[in-house]
Design a protein around this motif. Structure first.
Motif, PDB file in Angstrom:
ATOM      1  N   THR A 266       0.832  -1.196   0.000  1.00 32.76           N
ATOM      2  CA  THR A 266       0.000   0.000   0.000  1.00 32.76           C
ATOM      3  C   THR A 266       0.872   1.253   0.000  1.00 32.76           C
ATOM      4  N   CYS A 267       1.976   1.225   0.736  1.00 34.34           N
ATOM      5  CA  CYS A 267       2.903   2.363   0.738  1.00 34.34           C
ATOM      6  C   CYS A 267       3.448   2.612  -0.666  1.00 34.34           C
ATOM      7  N   ARG A 268       3.864   1.550  -1.339  1.00 29.59           N
ATOM      8  CA  ARG A 268       4.383   1.716  -2.708  1.00 29.59           C
ATOM      9  C   ARG A 268       3.313   2.331  -3.612  1.00 29.59           C
ATOM     10  N   GLN A 269       2.076   1.869  -3.482  1.00 27.63           N
ATOM     11  CA  GLN A 269       0.983   2.396  -4.303  1.00 27.63           C
ATOM     12  C   GLN A 269       0.722   3.872  -4.015  1.00 27.63           C
ATOM     13  N   CYS A 270       1.002   4.299  -2.791  1.00 31.43           N
ATOM     14  CA  CYS A 270       0.762   5.692  -2.388  1.00 31.43           C
ATOM     15  C   CYS A 270       2.008   6.564  -2.546  1.00 31.43           C
ATOM     16  N   GLY A 271       3.081   6.012  -3.103  1.00 30.14           N
ATOM     17  CA  GLY A 271       4.288   6.795  -3.341  1.00 30.14           C
ATOM     18  C   GLY A 271       5.208   6.939  -2.146  1.00 30.14           C
ATOM     19  N   VAL A 272       5.033   6.106  -1.143  1.00 34.85           N
ATOM     20  CA  VAL A 272       5.912   6.143   0.037  1.00 34.85           C
ATOM     21  C   VAL A 272       6.981   5.079  -0.177  1.00 34.85           C
ATOM     22  N   SER A 273       8.248   5.510  -0.265  1.00 34.90           N
ATOM     23  CA  SER A 273       9.293   4.547  -0.599  1.00 34.90           C
ATOM     24  C   SER A 273      10.452   4.507   0.395  1.00 34.90           C
ATOM     25  N   ARG A 274      10.632   5.567   1.183  1.00 36.08           N
ATOM     26  CA  ARG A 274      11.742   5.561   2.143  1.00 36.08           C
ATOM     27  C   ARG A 274      11.496   4.490   3.196  1.00 36.08           C
ATOM     28  N   PRO A 275      12.495   3.628   3.455  1.00 36.03           N
ATOM     29  CA  PRO A 275      12.302   2.530   4.416  1.00 36.03           C
ATOM     30  C   PRO A 275      11.817   2.998   5.781  1.00 36.03           C
ATOM     31  N   GLU A 276      12.330   4.124   6.268  1.00 30.04           N
ATOM     32  CA  GLU A 276      11.910   4.590   7.595  1.00 30.04           C
ATOM     33  C   GLU A 276      10.449   5.050   7.577  1.00 30.04           C
ATOM     34  N   ASP A 277       9.984   5.588   6.449  1.00 27.03           N
ATOM     35  CA  ASP A 277       8.577   5.986   6.346  1.00 27.03           C
ATOM     36  C   ASP A 277       7.667   4.760   6.279  1.00 27.03           C
ATOM     37  N   VAL A 278       8.137   3.716   5.579  1.00 25.66           N
ATOM     38  CA  VAL A 278       7.364   2.468   5.506  1.00 25.66           C
ATOM     39  C   VAL A 278       7.287   1.840   6.891  1.00 25.66           C
ATOM     40  N   ASP A 279       8.412   1.827   7.617  1.00 22.39           N
ATOM     41  CA  ASP A 279       8.409   1.281   8.983  1.00 22.39           C
ATOM     42  C   ASP A 279       7.441   2.052   9.875  1.00 22.39           C
ATOM     43  N   ASP A 280       7.430   3.378   9.743  1.00 25.92           N
ATOM     44  CA  ASP A 280       6.491   4.195  10.518  1.00 25.92           C
ATOM     45  C   ASP A 280       5.054   3.847  10.167  1.00 25.92           C
ATOM     46  N   ALA A 281       4.788   3.648   8.883  1.00 22.92           N
ATOM     47  CA  ALA A 281       3.429   3.298   8.455  1.00 22.92           C
ATOM     48  C   ALA A 281       3.018   1.938   9.009  1.00 22.92           C
ATOM     49  N   VAL A 282       3.947   0.998   9.041  1.00 22.74           N
ATOM     50  CA  VAL A 282       3.647  -0.327   9.610  1.00 22.74           C
ATOM     51  C   VAL A 282       3.296  -0.180  11.090  1.00 22.74           C
ATOM     52  N   GLN A 283       4.128   0.550  11.828  1.00 24.13           N
ATOM     53  CA  GLN A 283       3.875   0.748  13.256  1.00 24.13           C
ATOM     54  C   GLN A 283       2.543   1.451  13.501  1.00 24.13           C
ATOM     55  N   ASP A 284       2.301   2.533  12.758  1.00 22.08           N
ATOM     56  CA  ASP A 284       1.067   3.297  12.957  1.00 22.08           C
ATOM     57  C   ASP A 284      -0.168   2.481  12.569  1.00 22.08           C
ATOM     58  N   THR A 285      -0.025   1.648  11.542  1.00 20.53           N
ATOM     59  CA  THR A 285      -1.149   0.783  11.157  1.00 20.53           C
ATOM     60  C   THR A 285      -1.446  -0.207  12.275  1.00 20.53           C
ATOM     61  N   TRP A 286      -0.398  -0.809  12.846  1.00 16.05           N
ATOM     62  CA  TRP A 286      -0.611  -1.725  13.968  1.00 16.05           C
ATOM     63  C   TRP A 286      -1.292  -1.016  15.134  1.00 16.05           C
ATOM     64  N   LEU A 287      -0.861   0.203  15.426  1.00 18.33           N
ATOM     65  CA  LEU A 287      -1.477   0.943  16.534  1.00 18.33           C
ATOM     66  C   LEU A 287      -2.969   1.154  16.284  1.00 18.33           C
ATOM     67  N   LYS A 288      -3.335   1.466  15.046  1.00 18.01           N
ATOM     68  CA  LYS A 288      -4.753   1.676  14.722  1.00 18.01           C
ATOM     69  C   LYS A 288      -5.532   0.363  14.812  1.00 18.01           C
ATOM     70  N   VAL A 289      -4.953  -0.702  14.248  1.00 16.71           N
ATOM     71  CA  VAL A 289      -5.645  -1.997  14.255  1.00 16.71           C
ATOM     72  C   VAL A 289      -5.880  -2.478  15.684  1.00 16.71           C
ATOM     73  N   LEU A 290      -4.907  -2.252  16.551  1.00 20.63           N
ATOM     74  CA  LEU A 290      -5.012  -2.754  17.924  1.00 20.63           C
ATOM     75  C   LEU A 290      -5.699  -1.780  18.877  1.00 20.63           C
ATOM     76  N   ASP A 291      -5.989  -0.568  18.415  1.00 19.96           N
ATOM     77  CA  ASP A 291      -6.639   0.442  19.261  1.00 19.96           C
ATOM     78  C   ASP A 291      -8.138   0.146  19.361  1.00 19.96           C
ATOM     79  N   PRO A 292      -8.641  -0.145  20.561  1.00 22.87           N
ATOM     80  CA  PRO A 292     -10.058  -0.481  20.691  1.00 22.87           C
ATOM     81  C   PRO A 292     -10.999   0.682  20.360  1.00 22.87           C
ATOM     82  N   SER A 293     -10.494   1.911  20.391  1.00 20.54           N
ATOM     83  CA  SER A 293     -11.366   3.047  20.100  1.00 20.54           C
ATOM     84  C   SER A 293     -11.414   3.383  18.606  1.00 20.54           C
ATOM     85  N   TYR A 294     -10.553   2.738  17.807  1.00 21.99           N
ATOM     86  CA  TYR A 294     -10.548   2.985  16.357  1.00 21.99           C
ATOM     87  C   TYR A 294     -11.686   2.194  15.723  1.00 21.99           C
ATOM     88  N   ARG A 295     -12.109   2.616  14.543  1.00 19.40           N
ATOM     89  CA  ARG A 295     -13.222   1.915  13.885  1.00 19.40           C
ATOM     90  C   ARG A 295     -12.902   0.435  13.722  1.00 19.40           C
TER      91      ARG A 295
END
Length: 134
Positions: free
Chosen positions: A44-73
């Motif tokens: 998904t990052c590649r499709q959205c133009g995000v290519s820097r490894p550190e930005d991809v790692d941040d996106a992975v972490q932030d996605t996990w935080l959202k998925v595991l957050d009980p208050s998120y949709r």
């Protein structure tokens, strides 16, 4: 050739529902789906133009935080991979928004990103007095 449904997609949906109804602990969910979630977020990052490894790692972490957050949709039905891609796109869009805001704030403060960019640093724009002196 007959196409078979990918079993991890079915398991992902069932596990998301179980996670969001407290029938599955987050650590079990992460162990089961870490590789698949990372792969999907990277794609998904590649499709959205995000290519820097550190930005991809941040996106992975932030996605996990959202998925595991009980208050998120919560995921309820449909394709769980599509839901997860939506979560990831929201994370990426939010990061891009904050990056633009930070760039605008730096410009307002008299700083500008170096033109060759990609996070190489920040250059101070000359002030009026130094321009007049030269």
């Amino acid at each position: 050739m007959t196409a078979f449904p990918r079993p991890e997609a079915n398991d992902l949906g069932a596990d998301l529902r179980a996670l969001h109804h407290d029938a599955l602990t987050p650590d079990v969910f992460v162990r089961r789906h870490a590789d698949g979630v990372r792969s999907l977020v990277e794609r998904t990052c590649r499709q959205c133009g995000v290519s820097r490894p550190e930005d991809v790692d941040d996106a992975v972490q932030d996605t996990w935080l959202k998925v595991l957050d009980p208050s998120y949709r919560r995921y309820s039905k449909g394709n769980p991979r599509t839901w997860l891609m939506g979560v990831t796109r929201n994370v990426i869009d939010r990061a891009k928004f904050h990056r633009r805001q930070n760039a605008l704030d730096m410009l307002a403060d008299g700083e500008a990103a170096l033109p060759w960019g990609a996070g190489t640093g920040v250059a101070r724009l000359p002030d009026a007095a130094s321009i007049e002196a030269s």
